[in-house]
Enzyme design. Structure first.
Site, PDB file in Angstrom:
ATOM      1  N   GLU A 160     -10.594  -6.071 -22.738  1.00 23.10           N
ATOM      2  CA  GLU A 160     -10.382  -4.872 -23.560  1.00 23.10           C
ATOM      3  C   GLU A 160     -10.290  -5.317 -25.010  1.00 23.10           C
ATOM      4  O   GLU A 160      -9.722  -6.379 -25.307  1.00 23.10           O
ATOM      5  CB  GLU A 160      -9.092  -4.154 -23.159  1.00 23.10           C
ATOM      6  CG  GLU A 160      -8.820  -2.956 -24.077  1.00 23.10           C
ATOM      7  CD  GLU A 160      -7.701  -2.042 -23.604  1.00 23.10           C
ATOM      8  OE1 GLU A 160      -6.879  -2.474 -22.784  1.00 23.10           O
ATOM      9  OE2 GLU A 160      -7.660  -0.895 -24.087  1.00 23.10           O
ATOM     10  N   CYS A 216      -7.135   1.263 -21.929  1.00 30.21           N
ATOM     11  CA  CYS A 216      -6.971   2.556 -22.608  1.00 30.21           C
ATOM     12  C   CYS A 216      -8.053   2.811 -23.637  1.00 30.21           C
ATOM     13  O   CYS A 216      -8.260   3.959 -24.049  1.00 30.21           O
ATOM     14  CB  CYS A 216      -5.611   2.625 -23.298  1.00 30.21           C
ATOM     15  SG  CYS A 216      -4.235   2.670 -22.156  1.00 30.21           S
ATOM     16  N   ASN A 234     -10.064   5.305 -16.636  1.00 30.15           N
ATOM     17  CA  ASN A 234      -9.254   4.082 -16.649  1.00 30.15           C
ATOM     18  C   ASN A 234      -7.956   4.314 -15.893  1.00 30.15           C
ATOM     19  O   ASN A 234      -7.938   4.324 -14.674  1.00 30.15           O
ATOM     20  CB  ASN A 234      -8.996   3.622 -18.092  1.00 30.15           C
ATOM     21  CG  ASN A 234      -8.014   2.464 -18.158  1.00 30.15           C
ATOM     22  OD1 ASN A 234      -8.141   1.517 -17.377  1.00 30.15           O
ATOM     23  ND2 ASN A 234      -7.022   2.538 -19.010  1.00 30.15           N
ATOM     24  N   GLU A 235      -6.901   4.544 -16.631  1.00 30.51           N
ATOM     25  CA  GLU A 235      -5.581   4.637 -15.983  1.00 30.51           C
ATOM     26  C   GLU A 235      -5.182   6.110 -15.969  1.00 30.51           C
ATOM     27  O   GLU A 235      -4.244   6.512 -16.637  1.00 30.51           O
ATOM     28  CB  GLU A 235      -4.604   3.805 -16.814  1.00 30.51           C
ATOM     29  CG  GLU A 235      -3.407   3.315 -16.088  1.00 30.51           C
ATOM     30  CD  GLU A 235      -2.593   2.383 -16.989  1.00 30.51           C
ATOM     31  OE1 GLU A 235      -2.204   2.808 -18.096  1.00 30.51           O
ATOM     32  OE2 GLU A 235      -2.345   1.241 -16.586  1.00 30.51           O
TER      33      GLU A 235
HETATM   34  O1  AHR Z   1      -3.644  -3.947 -20.749  1.00 31.96           O
HETATM   35  C1  AHR Z   1      -3.086  -3.134 -21.724  1.00 31.96           C
HETATM   36  C2  AHR Z   1      -3.078  -1.659 -21.315  1.00 31.96           C
HETATM   37  O2  AHR Z   1      -2.258  -1.455 -20.211  1.00 31.96           O
HETATM   38  C3  AHR Z   1      -4.405  -1.118 -20.879  1.00 31.96           C
HETATM   39  O3  AHR Z   1      -5.177  -0.722 -21.941  1.00 31.96           O
HETATM   40  C4  AHR Z   1      -4.022   0.064 -20.039  1.00 31.96           C
HETATM   41  O4  AHR Z   1      -4.976   0.362 -19.058  1.00 31.96           O
HETATM   42  C5  AHR Z   1      -2.671  -0.313 -19.498  1.00 31.96           C
HETATM   43  O5  AHR Z   1      -1.751   0.693 -19.690  1.00 31.96           O
END
Ligand code: AHR
Length: 655
Positions: free
Chosen positions: A45, A241, A372-373
């Protein structure tokens, strides 16, 4: 001594010597699961300067003046006022991807006049290495030439280019190369203008000649090497994120990251403002490391690509903005077109672009993440629409789906139950937890449904203090606890198909989130103890899981021991991974239960420290790093002493 006390001591001694005497048995001929080639991978990321200022080797910050403050990173240099001017100009009406450029006017032929770029917390410059400068420029009037100079933090010059004359009638690229005469961690680059006249400039760039695979304007070689050394099974990209954006307008859009770099629209990096305790106002995304470079990197290091795409939802920790489900088409089209970009032939629109960019052969994309999350019913709604669309056109693409940010609780349970009922392919679990959580959850997957969706441990890292605490350290306790947990992932390789530590990279002066797997400054980089744990699991992946037992039970925490074992069909070796989380050495006899013979020697690789707070650093990058030795194998027996706080890999050739 009283009789009761003597009896107590006698019982204690006999029970501990009984434990000591219990051999470990490895059922080497009975595979329990196939280990996927994708098992241990990488999560990338653009956080902590992972891309710009990190893996992407560009040294100039804000090269195209598209940061919110257009001259951020640049300082005007002139001894006498009015020697010249710099005007930021916007052509949004004709170029929405790269609207800004600067108009440089020199009013007089005498006096110094230039611009200095500060780089990403400075520029890392190495003596005797070649640096390649380029600029897009257009003369307006008069006659302007420019040359480039590197200066160290004391202002001393240690590298200078020839002059370039800005001639011709239109925008064109000008280039020059020169060799640095010194090394500096935090150098700056000045562009000096000579002559008298007006010229327009954009995309002012400086790259080292030496990059990964010596690709022009490529990736930082030392950082890619650390990734390649991990032999990762996959690379998850671009996050995280960052996929989502704080709001939908700043989500990651892959189509804006391919084609000529000057056409890739710069946007703010969501980590720029995320943490008040680590503000990073100069964090933007140039996308010089875009989706083409990502696929190429994955191919270079033998990893399967695993892109994660926005599913019409912005980060739920921030705005939680969603696209109306009737307006998801452009988002779905992005997903379908990415598959075409990766796999389509040159007759397709996006396959053609891949060919034009230099890669006629497909990238063999097989996996894709939808969101993603994400969490909540709004994710399920969008998951269904995406899945239907992708599976109907590309039934063989395996989809990765979110079960939220936590490994348990209502949010997790809702998504887990719903996605299982919907027969999702792969569930993406995230856990940023304490070291003790990792040790205590080595059994997490023992009772998972063997016939349900497969598991991707998509983001995990032990947090020495607390999640998002800036005090978290990549210490040995964290790494050792992750190793203990990972034996549980491997033992359940029939359910867990992929796993990746997160985040991957951090610049020592530009980070927002800690802990991270690999740290770097502008010149050097190092793997943390967690990195070596990941690398050892990946290097010793094997092909088939087999049971490793004590008292007929898997080693999953009893007596502070955790273990997994596998065979490696390619090398005919038996591979054991044993973690001792206690402060005491543990001596064990290991019996290999097999019809085959064992070689007379075994290789032992150990990661160990008696100090659970120990870390690696730029100054001491190998403080905790693997050490390899040989030991004798007697028949099919090995006598091992597992050091306190150690992670040991044993490899024995079976004959
Ligand atoms: O790894 C850091 C962050 O943690 C990532 O962007 C997210 O997916 C998670 O909350």
């Amino acid at each position: 001594m009283k009789l009761t006390r003597i009896i107590f001591v006698a019982i204690l001694l006999s029970s501990s010597s009984f434990l000591y005497a219990q051999p470990i048995i490895v059922k080497a001929d009975n595979p329990t699961a196939t280990i996927q080639p994708t098992m241990w991978g990488i999560f990338f990321e653009d956080i902590n300067f992972a891309a710009d200022g990190g893996l992407y080797a560009e040294l100039v910050k804000n090269r195209s003046f598209e940061f919110a403050a257009p001259m951020m990173g640049w300082t005007l240099q002139q001894q006498t006022p009015n020697t010249g001017t710099v005007l930021v100009t916007n052509r949004l009406g004709t170029d929405s991807s790269n609207p800004r450029y600067i108009r440089v006017t020199r009013n007089t032929e005498t006096g110094n006049f230039g611009l200095t770029n500060e780089g990403f917390r400075g520029m890392g410059i190495k003596q005797n290495e070649q640096y390649n400068f380029s600029v897009l420029a257009k003369p307006e009037s008069g006659n302007i030439t420019l040359h480039v100079q590197l200066v160290d933090s004391t202002g001393k010059s240690f590298g200078e280019s020839q002059s370039i004359n800005i001639s011709g009638n239109n925008w064109q690229q000008y280039k020059t190369s020169f060799t640095a005469t010194g090394t500096a961690l935090k150098a700056k680059m000045s562009v000096w203008f000579e002559g008298k006249g007006v010229a327009d400039l954009d995309m002012i760039s400086l790259f080292p000649q030496h990059t990964w695979k010596e690709r022009p304007n490529g990736l930082r070689a030392d950082l890619v090497q650390l990734l390649a050394d991990m032999k990762p099974g996959f690379i998850r990209f671009p996050g995280g994120c960052i996929v989502e954006g704080r709001e939908l307008a700043t989500r990651y859009q892959w189509k804006k990251t391919v084609g000529p770099v000057e056409d890739r629209k710069v946007i703010v990096n969501r980590w720029n403002t995320e943490f008040a305790h680590r503000p990073t106002p100069d964090y933007f995304q140039s996308f010089g490391l875009g989706f083409y470079e990502y696929f190429q990197l994955a191919e270079d290091i033998g990893a399967s690509p695993l892109p994660i795409l926005n599913c019409g939802m912005a980060c739920q920790f921030n705005t939680a903005e969603v696209v109306d489900t009737t307006q998801l088409d452009p988002y779905i089209q992005d997903a379908l077109d990415l598959i075409e970009f990766a796999n389509g032939d040159a007759s397709t629109k996006w396959g053609h672009l891949r060919e034009v960019m230099g890669h006629p052969a497909p990238f063999n994309l097989k996996l894709m993440g939808v969101g993603n999350e994400q969490w909540g019913p709004q994710y399920i709604e969008r998951y269904k629409i995406f899945t239907r669309a992708i599976k109907s056109k590309y039934p063989n693409i395996q989809l990765v789906n979110s079960v939220g940010p936590s490994p348990d609780g209502d949010m997790f349970n809702f998504l887990n139950d719903t996605l299982r009922a919907l027969h999702a392919d792969i569930l993406d679990e995230h856990y940023y937890q304490s070291p003790s959580w990792f040790q205590n959850h080595a059994t997490r997957y023992d009772n998972y449904d063997r016939n349900g969706p497969k598991i991707f441990a998509g983001e995990y890292a032990a947090q020495s203090v607390a999640t998002v605490s800036p005090l978290n350290k990549n210490n040995w306790l964290c790494a050792l606890s992750e190793a203990a947990f990972m034996t549980g992932l491997e033992r359940n390789a029939d359910v867990v198909k992929m796993a990746s530590y997160a985040p991957l990279f951090a610049h020592v002066d530009g980070w927002q989130w800690t802990p991270d797997l690999i740290w770097f400054n502008n010149l050097n980089s190092y793997g943390t103890p967690d990195y070596y744990v990941q690398k050892l699991f990946s290097d010793n992946k094997g092909s088939n899981e087999v049971a490793i037992l004590m008292n007929n039970e898997a080693l999953k925490g009893k007596d502070s021991l955790y273990a997994s074992a596998c065979t490696d069909a390619a090398s005919n070796e038996l591979v054991l991974k044993i973690v001792n989380t206690s402060s005491q050495p543990v001596s064990k006899q290991i019996n290999i239960d097999s019809k085959k013979k064992a070689d007379a020697k075994a290789t032992i690789t150990m990661l160990q420290s008696s100090n659970l707070d120990a870390v690696n650093s730029i100054e001491s990058p190998q403080n905790i790093s693997p050490q390899t030795n040989e030991i004798d194998v007697k028949g099919k027996q090995l006598s091992l002493t597992l050091s306190p706080y150690s992670f040991t890999i044993v490899r024995v050739k079976m004959l």
